[in-house]
Motif scaffolding. Structure first.
Motif: not given
Length: 152
Positions: A72-97
């Motif tokens: 299941x693809x939960x996040x797809x961003x561009x190649x910026x540092x902000x997108x990288x941080x968002x991808x890891x933040x989404x991963x953390x939220x998935x692990x929490x729930x």
């Protein structure tokens, strides 16, 4: 007794020479007339690792096989540092729930992706996708076909 010692030393020397010849680097660097010469420049630590089993650092040594399946693809961003941080933040939220889900965050040029799960059938993936959407946190989720890890 001296003959036994001499025999042991000779056996050890022969074994050392035969192991050295089985090394891929040594076999590449050998000088064969008419075939050219290969020279390899590398750190001595690399040569020491050749022929030893790879054990990933920090792994729990779980064995898995690759198979065709779904994630299941939960996040797809561009190649910026902000997108990288968002991808890891989404991963953390998935692990929490959903702590039972395996989360994969990766950079596939030109974008950062966060995908979850290893599902063998599309029905399993669809059921989990509906659970992710039901939380209200993960809105743009979709099912993607990908190589998955099946634990042994």
């Amino acid at each position: 007794m001296k003959k036994l010692g001499l025999l042991l030393v000779a056996c050890f020397a022969f074994a050392t020479i035969s192991v050295a010849q089985n090394n891929i680097v040594k076999s590449l660097e050998r000088n064969v007339p008419g075939q050219g010469k290969v020279t390899i420049h590398q750190d001595a630590r690399i040569a020491a690792l050749i022929g030893s089993a790879y054990v990933p650092v920090g792994s729990d040594e779980r064995k898995a096989i690759k198979s065709s399946g779904y994630r299941i693809q939960v996040y797809a961003g561009n190649n910026t540092r902000q997108a990288k941080n968002e991808a890891y933040a989404v991963a953390t939220r998935i692990k929490e729930h959903f702590p039972e889900l395996t989360v994969y965050t990766s950079f596939n040029p030109p974008r950062w992706l966060c995908r979850a799960g290893d599902f063998r059938s599309i029905e399993e993936a669809d059921a989990m996708m509906r659970r992710l959407r039901a939380t209200g946190i993960f809105k743009e989720v979709s099912i993607v076909k990908e190589q998955i890890n099946i634990p042994l």
